[in-house]
Design a protein around this motif. Structure first.
Motif, PDB file in Angstrom:
ATOM      1  N   LYS A 100      10.861  -1.316  -0.080  1.00  0.00           N
ATOM      2  CA  LYS A 100      10.256  -2.215  -1.057  1.00  0.00           C
ATOM      3  C   LYS A 100       9.192  -1.510  -1.889  1.00  0.00           C
ATOM      4  O   LYS A 100       8.793  -2.021  -2.944  1.00  0.00           O
ATOM      5  CB  LYS A 100       9.650  -3.424  -0.347  1.00  0.00           C
ATOM      6  N   MET A 101       8.712  -0.343  -1.429  1.00  0.00           N
ATOM      7  CA  MET A 101       7.699   0.399  -2.151  1.00  0.00           C
ATOM      8  C   MET A 101       8.301   1.471  -3.067  1.00  0.00           C
ATOM      9  O   MET A 101       7.581   2.133  -3.804  1.00  0.00           O
ATOM     10  CB  MET A 101       6.727   1.072  -1.176  1.00  0.00           C
ATOM     11  N   GLN A 102       9.601   1.655  -3.020  1.00  0.00           N
ATOM     12  CA  GLN A 102      10.237   2.700  -3.815  1.00  0.00           C
ATOM     13  C   GLN A 102      10.598   2.174  -5.202  1.00  0.00           C
ATOM     14  O   GLN A 102      11.024   1.028  -5.344  1.00  0.00           O
ATOM     15  CB  GLN A 102      11.513   3.186  -3.122  1.00  0.00           C
ATOM     16  N   TYR A 381      -2.246   0.096 -10.626  1.00  0.00           N
ATOM     17  CA  TYR A 381      -2.256  -0.824  -9.496  1.00  0.00           C
ATOM     18  C   TYR A 381      -3.629  -1.474  -9.305  1.00  0.00           C
ATOM     19  O   TYR A 381      -3.924  -2.022  -8.246  1.00  0.00           O
ATOM     20  CB  TYR A 381      -1.851  -0.076  -8.223  1.00  0.00           C
ATOM     21  N   THR A 396      -1.657  -0.961  -0.495  1.00  0.00           N
ATOM     22  CA  THR A 396      -0.404  -1.174  -1.219  1.00  0.00           C
ATOM     23  C   THR A 396      -0.261  -0.178  -2.365  1.00  0.00           C
ATOM     24  O   THR A 396       0.827   0.366  -2.598  1.00  0.00           O
ATOM     25  CB  THR A 396      -0.342  -2.609  -1.755  1.00  0.00           C
ATOM     26  N   GLU A 399       0.761   3.121  -0.936  1.00  0.00           N
ATOM     27  CA  GLU A 399       2.168   3.088  -0.537  1.00  0.00           C
ATOM     28  C   GLU A 399       3.080   3.199  -1.755  1.00  0.00           C
ATOM     29  O   GLU A 399       4.125   3.855  -1.704  1.00  0.00           O
ATOM     30  CB  GLU A 399       2.465   1.805   0.233  1.00  0.00           C
ATOM     31  N   HIS A 400       2.692   2.556  -2.858  1.00  0.00           N
ATOM     32  CA  HIS A 400       3.490   2.658  -4.074  1.00  0.00           C
ATOM     33  C   HIS A 400       3.500   4.085  -4.614  1.00  0.00           C
ATOM     34  O   HIS A 400       4.541   4.595  -5.043  1.00  0.00           O
ATOM     35  CB  HIS A 400       2.933   1.713  -5.139  1.00  0.00           C
ATOM     36  N   GLY A 403       5.562   6.047  -2.516  1.00  0.00           N
ATOM     37  CA  GLY A 403       6.936   5.625  -2.709  1.00  0.00           C
ATOM     38  C   GLY A 403       7.615   6.195  -3.934  1.00  0.00           C
ATOM     39  O   GLY A 403       8.837   6.116  -4.053  1.00  0.00           O
ATOM     40  N   ARG A 529       8.855  -0.642  -9.355  1.00  0.00           N
ATOM     41  CA  ARG A 529       9.637  -1.018  -8.189  1.00  0.00           C
ATOM     42  C   ARG A 529      10.133  -2.455  -8.311  1.00  0.00           C
ATOM     43  O   ARG A 529      10.993  -2.891  -7.560  1.00  0.00           O
ATOM     44  CB  ARG A 529       8.796  -0.880  -6.918  1.00  0.00           C
TER      45      ARG A 529
END
Length: 755
Positions: A100-102, A381, A396, A399-400, A403, A529
């Motif tokens: 979900k982070m890719q 972000y 988050t 992670e993005h 990702g 994403r």
């Protein structure tokens, strides 16, 4: 009697003190290593909390260091219990980036390639070696860098674990000395350089937790100055001596060693490693066990060290609590002793800050990458200098960024009080890679996909890609692109494709084949994403051979001339938010493309519009059952539409013979339908074994030449029964099917990724 024993024990430990008045003894909690078995520590801590026993010092090794650090920073047993059960351990204990982070482009790439091989990497000017790259180590040899798979120092790089530890301990990132934590803490790692134990009692807490549980050969070591740190269980799996050195007078110890193993039990990596840990440092371990005042030893031999299944963890927590209950008489005596002696009260804790608590970020420091580019990415972000955020938003964002695939490591660290400094330490991935994919199926025999990318993982700047598919229907494509830091990318590509459009039914043994030459120019949102949005134009040139004219007339399409070409202006929106590329457990996907197709040459064709849409979802019905509904549709508007743009359906892979081909279980190969086509599909999937699935599939296709004549259209039913076995290199599937159009049974088997 027990109270007398504890008093005498304490007196022995306190004999050296010169104080005329004996003060309350300090209590240390020692937690041993043990992998997943460390969940039993939470059960023991739960009883300690219920009895309101004061704990003044905490020490631990490996999993004991993780539980111990959380307890030392203020987490309660109930909070740690919830964390254990809520974690995605499969993801944490892997190199995977949460899907979900890719970005969409990376999700699709990972769905097609089994192997990534970096062939070019920037080597540091100081010739220093970095082991954080995710796939293959790159070593220095003169002025050239070569891939060397065996140079990886472990199977798992630990990025996911480190960032989770960082998130959980964010309130204490600037605790330079762990003696300043709510409960003073220390953990143990082993230094591979010296072969000695290292007591970690200061510095970056998350990194110390990560170092203490770095099983050699499984996890990358932690490189800290001149030290190469691995799992502390190698030298001191039960660090009572560390707690004594911290100042503990009385030790409550939780020791998870399962004892002597037999020959029949040493047949797995986890059992061999566990036995190895048990044999190393035996003298120190024996001394530490003897130096424990209240020893709690849960019986956990039947529980695998690396089984982090939720049910398994729940049993371990309960066993830890039950075993601690058996030692309650000793703990009661200890509590009586502590109540009798004057001294400091038990430690009182401030509530842990909530994940949504605001964090002011005064300054952002970046190492390992261009600070301007990184801060621009953070800003997307909502992370800016002088702004406010919270740990969830920050985690988050990290992670993005991880990702995107651009970096093999993204570590963050918060320093300061109300006004924090955000430190980022990143390690870029090799920006150029060769990617390989393969599949075997009963329709094409075998297919291989080769992709070569130059700087294709860079956040911005020029990029080159070349890809080719080797099969019965081969293609080759070259692409050049330029990306801007604000995530937009302009791409231009050229493609050649030969397709032999086979028709597996009675009417015709061969429909037609064609050579395709095309180009495409489009603008896209590179690292989103949420979705993949493209706007562009493409040029299609077809060289058609062996066309069966009767088929053209039947489906009301025009004859494609031997050299027809079209220019298409299109807008496309796609997404895939399933939690796995194959056999997902939850999620959804959708897509929409509208195009205006302009005739360049061709005697009979005219300009026309096309609209294609798709949507699907995975709906869990229980632990092992899921419903997978899907819709596919395509509509064409125009007077004369060539058959190469006609509505095609069939097979298990969309786009196998024609770009617009829709999959349909029950038809093998490719069939043509009316100008307005809708397909509804319903799959009921049952998990029989951990990786074995049985699916029942029903799909229905309905077509009409005009929307006003929908009632006069025709429908086709198809059904299938499919077995699928999930493997690391793609699913192995076998499906039998039938359709009511030709009343013929068929079968299809495949292995590997789809492309």
């Amino acid at each position: 009697m027990m109270a007398v024993w504890l008093c005498s024990t304490f007196a022995g430990h306190a004999h050296h003190k010169s104080d005329s008045v004996v003060s309350r003894p300090k209590v240390g909690l020692v937690l041993s290593g043990g992998g997943a078995r460390g969940a039993a520590h939470v059960g023991v801590i739960r009883l300690i909390e219920e009895m309101q026993l004061p704990i003044d010092y905490v020490s631990g090794t490996s999993m004991g260091a993780i539980i111990g650090a959380l307890y030392a920073t203020g987490y309660t047993a109930d909070e740690m219990d919830s964390l254990l059960m809520a974690q995605d351990w499969k993801m944490l204990l892997s190199n995977d980036i949460p899907r979900k982070m890719q970005p969409y482009a990376l999700r699709i790439a990972k769905k097609r390639h089994q192997l990534n091989i970096p062939y070019r990497n920037s080597v540091p000017a100081d010739n220093s070696v970095h082991y954080q790259d995710a796939d293959i180590k790159v070593r220095r040899n003169g002025l050239r860098a070569f891939p060397k798979m065996l140079a990886r120092p472990g199977l798992i790089d630990g990025q996911n674990l480190l960032n989770e530890f960082t998130r959980l301990t964010f309130a204490h990132h600037d605790s330079v000395s762990y003696s300043q934590l709510p409960r003073p803490f220390a953990c143990v790692a082993a230094d591979l350089v010296t072969g000695e134990g290292v007591v970690l009692d200061h510095g970056y807490l998350a990194e110390s937790m990560r170092a203490s549980m770095s099983i050699p050969g499984v996890f990358y070591p932690v490189y800290k100055g001149n030290q190469v740190l691995v799992d502390g269980g190698v030298v001191n799996n039960y660090p009572v001596d560390v707690a004594r050195d911290m100042g503990a007078d009385i030790i409550i110890g939780v020791e998870l060693n399962t004892g002597v193993s037999t020959v029949s039990e040493l047949h797995s990596f986890s059992s061999v490693f566990e036995h190895l840990i048990g044999t190393l440092g035996t003298e120190l371990h024996t001394k530490n066990v003897r130096n424990t005042d209240v020893l709690i030893r849960p019986l956990l031999k039947k529980f695998p060290v690396m089984n982090f299944d939720t049910l398994n963890l729940r049993q371990l927590v309960d066993i830890g609590y039950a075993t601690a209950l058996q030692c309650k008489p000793q703990l009661d005596s200890l509590k009586m002793l502590l109540a009798c002696l004057p001294g400091d009260e038990a430690v009182s804790f401030e509530p842990l800050p909530a994940d949504t608590s605001l964090i002011r970020i005064d300054k952002i420091c970046v190492s390992g990458y261009d600070p301007t580019a990184m801060m621009s990415l953070l800003s997307q972000y909502g992370i800016d200098e002088g702004g406010a955020s919270n740990i969830n938003t920050l985690s988050t964002a990290i992670e993005h960024i991880y990702g995107t695939g651009t970096f093999s490591s993204v570590q963050y660290h918060l320093l300061g009080g109300a006004a924090d400094t955000l430190q980022l330490r990143v390690v870029p991935n090799p920006s150029s890679q060769v990617k390989l994919g393969f599949r075997i199926d009963s329709e094409e025999a075998a297919a291989a996909l080769l992709s070569i990318g130059v700087d294709h993982l860079e956040l911005s700047g020029p990029k080159l890609d070349f890809a080719t598919r080797l099969s019965i229907n081969p293609w080759a494509m070259a692409r050049i692109a330029y990306a801007w830091p604000d995530r937009f990318q302009l791409s231009a590509s050229v493609k050649y494709w030969f397709s032999d459009v086979n028709r597996f039914y009675d009417k015709s043994g061969h429909a037609f084949s064609y050579h395709f030459y095309g180009s495409d120019v489009h603008l896209s949102n590179l690292f989103s994403r949420a979705y993949d949005l493209r706007m562009g134009a493409r040029y299609d040139h077809f060289l058609v051979r062996n066309l069966v004219r009767s088929e053209v007339e039947e489906h009301n399409y025009t004859d494609t001339q031997s050299h027809d070409s079209y220019t298409s202006l299109y807008l496309r929106l796609r997404n895939d938010l399933y939690d796995a590329p194959y056999l997902p457990t939850q999620g959804y996907a959708y897509g929409l493309e509208v195009a205006y197709n302009i005739k360049n040459r061709g005697r009979t064709a005219s300009n026309f519009w096309s609209l294609q849409a798709e949507a699907s979802a995975l709906l869990p019905l229980g632990d092992a059952t899921a419903l997978h509904p899907a819709f596919y549709g395509r509509s064409l508007w125009g007077d004369a539409i060539p058959i190469v743009y006609g509505n095609a359906m069939g097979g298990y892979l969309p786009g196998r013979y024609l770009r617009q081909q829709l999959s349909f279980v029950g038809l093998t190969g490719c069939d043509f339908m009316e100008r307005h086509l809708a397909i509804l599909r319903m799959e009921l999937r049952q998990r029989l074994l951990p990786d074995l699935y049985l699916s029942g599939i029903v799909n229905y296709a309905y077509g009409a030449d005009r929307l006003s004549h929908v009632r006069d259209g025709q429908g086709v039913w198809g059904i299938g029964l499919q077995f699928s076995y999930a493997t690391a290199i793609g699913p192995l599937s076998l499906c039998t099917h039938w359709n009511d159009s030709y009343h013929r049974f068929g079968a299809y088997c495949s292995f590997g990724f789809e492309f």
